[in-house]
Design a protein around this motif. Structure first.
Motif, PDB file in Angstrom:
ATOM      1  N   ALA A 213       0.905  -1.200   0.069  1.00  0.00           N
ATOM      2  CA  ALA A 213       0.160   0.061  -0.014  1.00  0.00           C
ATOM      3  C   ALA A 213       0.970   1.074   0.108  1.00  0.00           C
ATOM      4  O   ALA A 213       0.597   2.314  -0.636  1.00  0.00           O
ATOM      5  N   VAL A 214       1.977   1.266   0.539  1.00  0.00           N
ATOM      6  CA  VAL A 214       2.790   2.491   1.035  1.00  0.00           C
ATOM      7  C   VAL A 214       3.438   2.888  -0.538  1.00  0.00           C
ATOM      8  O   VAL A 214       3.390   3.995  -0.761  1.00  0.00           O
TER       9      VAL A 214
ATOM     10  N   VAL B 126      12.612  16.305  -1.604  1.00  0.00           N
ATOM     11  CA  VAL B 126      11.038  16.339  -1.860  1.00  0.00           C
ATOM     12  C   VAL B 126      10.723  16.712  -3.414  1.00  0.00           C
ATOM     13  O   VAL B 126      11.394  17.650  -3.979  1.00  0.00           O
ATOM     14  N   VAL B 127      10.219  15.877  -4.142  1.00  0.00           N
ATOM     15  CA  VAL B 127       9.870  16.309  -5.386  1.00  0.00           C
ATOM     16  C   VAL B 127       8.302  16.808  -5.342  1.00  0.00           C
ATOM     17  O   VAL B 127       7.362  15.963  -5.308  1.00  0.00           O
ATOM     18  N   PRO B 128       7.979  18.155  -5.442  1.00  0.00           N
ATOM     19  CA  PRO B 128       6.682  18.764  -5.050  1.00  0.00           C
ATOM     20  C   PRO B 128       5.558  18.115  -6.197  1.00  0.00           C
ATOM     21  O   PRO B 128       4.285  17.998  -6.113  1.00  0.00           O
ATOM     22  N   GLY B 129       6.072  17.952  -7.571  1.00  0.00           N
ATOM     23  CA  GLY B 129       5.268  17.646  -8.724  1.00  0.00           C
ATOM     24  C   GLY B 129       4.678  15.999  -8.281  1.00  0.00           C
ATOM     25  O   GLY B 129       3.769  15.743  -8.812  1.00  0.00           O
ATOM     26  N   VAL B 130       5.439  15.261  -7.375  1.00  0.00           N
ATOM     27  CA  VAL B 130       5.062  14.010  -6.964  1.00  0.00           C
ATOM     28  C   VAL B 130       4.142  13.845  -5.529  1.00  0.00           C
ATOM     29  O   VAL B 130       3.196  13.343  -5.408  1.00  0.00           O
ATOM     30  N   MET B 131       4.662  15.049  -4.715  1.00  0.00           N
ATOM     31  CA  MET B 131       4.011  15.015  -3.525  1.00  0.00           C
ATOM     32  C   MET B 131       2.702  15.534  -3.405  1.00  0.00           C
ATOM     33  O   MET B 131       1.635  14.734  -2.627  1.00  0.00           O
ATOM     34  N   VAL B 132       2.312  16.264  -4.280  1.00  0.00           N
ATOM     35  CA  VAL B 132       1.029  16.847  -4.377  1.00  0.00           C
ATOM     36  C   VAL B 132      -0.326  15.896  -4.607  1.00  0.00           C
ATOM     37  O   VAL B 132      -1.203  15.519  -3.872  1.00  0.00           O
ATOM     38  N   PRO B 133       0.027  15.100  -6.010  1.00  0.00           N
ATOM     39  CA  PRO B 133      -0.908  14.212  -6.176  1.00  0.00           C
ATOM     40  C   PRO B 133      -1.004  12.929  -5.285  1.00  0.00           C
ATOM     41  O   PRO B 133      -1.842  12.212  -5.247  1.00  0.00           O
TER      42      PRO B 133
ATOM     43  N   SER C  42       4.641   6.650   3.120  1.00  0.00           N
ATOM     44  CA  SER C  42       4.472   6.830   1.524  1.00  0.00           C
ATOM     45  C   SER C  42       4.921   8.083   1.125  1.00  0.00           C
ATOM     46  O   SER C  42       5.903   8.295   0.245  1.00  0.00           O
ATOM     47  N   LEU C  43       4.847   9.347   1.795  1.00  0.00           N
ATOM     48  CA  LEU C  43       5.046  10.682   1.429  1.00  0.00           C
ATOM     49  C   LEU C  43       6.570  10.794   1.837  1.00  0.00           C
ATOM     50  O   LEU C  43       7.509  11.581   0.907  1.00  0.00           O
ATOM     51  N   PHE C  44       7.294  10.314   2.903  1.00  0.00           N
ATOM     52  CA  PHE C  44       8.577  10.352   3.467  1.00  0.00           C
ATOM     53  C   PHE C  44       9.354   9.523   2.317  1.00  0.00           C
ATOM     54  O   PHE C  44      10.505  10.220   1.895  1.00  0.00           O
TER      55      PHE C  44
ATOM     56  N   THR D  63      10.167  11.404  -3.190  1.00  0.00           N
ATOM     57  CA  THR D  63      11.739  11.883  -3.188  1.00  0.00           C
ATOM     58  C   THR D  63      12.279  11.472  -4.363  1.00  0.00           C
ATOM     59  O   THR D  63      11.775  10.627  -5.241  1.00  0.00           O
ATOM     60  N   SER D  64      13.562  11.966  -4.645  1.00  0.00           N
ATOM     61  CA  SER D  64      14.327  11.885  -5.773  1.00  0.00           C
ATOM     62  C   SER D  64      15.080  10.312  -5.946  1.00  0.00           C
ATOM     63  O   SER D  64      15.323   9.893  -7.080  1.00  0.00           O
TER      64      SER D  64
END
Length: 517
Positions: free
Chosen positions: A107-108, A155-162, A377-379, A383-384
């Protein structure tokens, strides 16, 4: 069991309102990303049209029989994976928690692929990836760093938001419960998914070069049937795609009415899943045939699977194809729909286990499970270095998690606690597909033997050559270490005491009646 007790139990744990909803939910779990991007390439690599023979045999001798085993466990014991195993025998509870750990890990990282698909659905309208989809995906979008330099958490913002949006959607669905959340989502999403993918296939079939793509996929290589690896690939694909062996179908079947036809339902789910995989093969290779013609190369030079197919090959196809934006929206929207219905089934295994063990309310258990999962999952996956961690975790948790626990579970249930005859009787009570001695022979001997061959081959290949050439620290942490950790955590979780009023010693013959929903 009285109607009042049945109603109380249904309200406590939740239940699907009908067999139809259960079937939609089970299909929704089975039909996932693996159907769309894994099956076409596996079939092509393992004999093309000839692969359908071992694939069908694997479905009939391993897929559906093991699906029946999961159904029998959940439907008869009326519990989550750990509770189902615990009600069978105190010695087997750890197997259920092993499955729970596997689901939490999947799931993560599964959520981030849905997040990527969400962004690429939007990108499809203006083909934001430009003329070089591969460089855009790994560079501009994922901002992937060199894994040889070590783990970085930029952190990659383009991935974090979705990814945040994906987890919000999942949390809402899970909080709504079994029927209003999971059931309703599946009843809506699966028909929409089928319509969207059929539209994609129809469009792909009319692309120039589509016939060459289909010829490449379906031209049989009969000589391939003499290779053990082809048969291993067929059995592996069936297990990966049917969502069996790691607690999902045990959990879902525990939410079904006592008098439901489980064997008939299993046959519907099994053949529906395989039919969708065949549809995926037609759509994907029609599109790859067009791409090959456009580039003036053979189809085998553009054929790929997994992330490369979804986020590199298909954007390249979209760039060249007439009405490319439509193809892109249909393809990536299909990934979102298939991904969401699978993800909610995966996370439900964990939520159901936590609820059963600690007698928690639905909302509380949902938050206890999903919030930590979302944070992890976000952590790690916005990320790159996310792509490398994801690839490693997916490889090892599937091969040395799902397949291994499936083999161990079958052998333990067949030869240690010897519960297969009781399961067969239960399935036959209301089932329209008779389960006889053949089923017991398959589950106790033939299926575990076939999967053991797959496991041994995977193990030898992985030890002989480091997976994808990744550094040892990554393979031993996100790979071997993670696969071992879920076993250890499963054993430790089984030591924790159950809530005082949980019936754990109900006689096997009476389990279904005792907690009938």
């Amino acid at each position: 069991m009285s109607t009042t007790t049945e109603s109380t139990e249904a309200k406590r744990r939740g239940a699907f309102s009908s067999r139809r909803v259960f079937i939609f939910a089970a299909i929704g779990s089975a039909v996932g990303l693996g159907n769309i991007w894994r099956f076409p390439y596996v079939a092509y690599e393992n004999g093309g049209g000839a692969f359908m023979i071992p694939y069908l045999i694997a479905l009939l001798t391993a897929g559906i029989p093991f699906l029946y085993l999961d159904y029998a466990m959940g439907h008869r014991t009326r519990g989550s994976a750990p509770l189902a195993f615990r009600r069978i025998s105190k010695r087997t509870e750890w197997l259920g928690w092993w499955q729970v750990g596997i689901c939490f890990v999947i799931a993560v990282y599964y959520a981030v692929i849905i997040a990527w698909s969400l962004k690429y659905t939007i990108f499809s309208f203006d083909k934001k990836w430009g003329s070089d989809p591969e460089s855009y995906f790994f560079g501009d979008f994922l901002q992937a760093s060199d894994i040889a330099d070590g783990l970085t958490l930029d952190v990659v913002p383009g991935v974090m938001v979705p990814l945040v949006l994906t987890w919000i959607a999942v949390i809402v669905i899970m909080a709504l419960g079994v029927q209003k959340g999971i059931g309703a989502t599946s009843v809506v999403f699966i028909p929409v998914l089928i319509v969207a993918f059929v539209a994609l296939v129809v469009r792909a079939l009319f692309l120039p070069g589509a016939i060459e793509g289909l010829d490449t996929l379906f031209t049989p290589n009969w000589e391939a049937l003499s290779h053990a690896g082809v048969w291993a690939a067929a059995y592996g694909q069936i297990f990966f795609s049917l969502s069996i062996g790691f607690g999902i179908m045990i959990t879902y079947s525990s939410y079904v009415n006592r008098k439901t036809d489980m064997t008939g339902s299993g046959a519907v789910v099994g053949f529906a899943n395989s039919s969708f995989e065949l549809l995926c093969g037609i759509g994907v290779f029609s599109a790859l045939g067009f791409m090959a013609q456009a580039q003036g190369v053979a189809v085998d030079e553009v054929a790929t699977d997994g992330i490369g197919l979804a986020f590199v090959a298909f954007p390249a196809i979209i760039n060249e194809a007439p009405a490319g934006a439509l193809i892109g929206v249909l393809f990536f929207a299909s990934l979102i729909l298939a991904g969401i219905t699978s993800l909610v089934s995966i996370i439900e295994v964990v939520i159901s286990a936590v609820r059963d063990k600690f007698e928690m309310h639905r909302l509380s258990a949902t938050l206890v499970v999903t919030l930590p999962a979302a944070v992890v999952s976000l952590f790690f996956f916005s990320t790159s270095t996310a792509i490398f961690v994801l690839d490693t975790a997916d490889k090892f948790i599937n091969s040395f998690g799902i397949l291994l626990v499936a083999v161990v579970s079958m052998l333990v249930l067949a030869w240690v606690v010897r519960t297969l005859p009781a399961f067969a009787d239960h399935l036959n009570e209301y089932g329209t597909v008779p389960v006889r001695g053949w089923w017991i022979v398959l589950i106790s001997s033939i299926t575990p033997l076939g999967l053991t061959v797959v496991l041994v081959k995977e193990f030898i290949d992985t030890v002989k050559e480091p997976y994808e050439g990744y550094p040892d620290w990554l393979l031993y942490s996100a790979g071997w270490g993670l696969a071992a950790a879920v076993i250890v955590l499963g054993i430790l979780a089984s030591v924790v005491r159950w809530r005082p009023d949980t019936p754990l010693t109900v006689p096997p013959a009476d389990i279904g009646e005792e907690v009938e929903r």
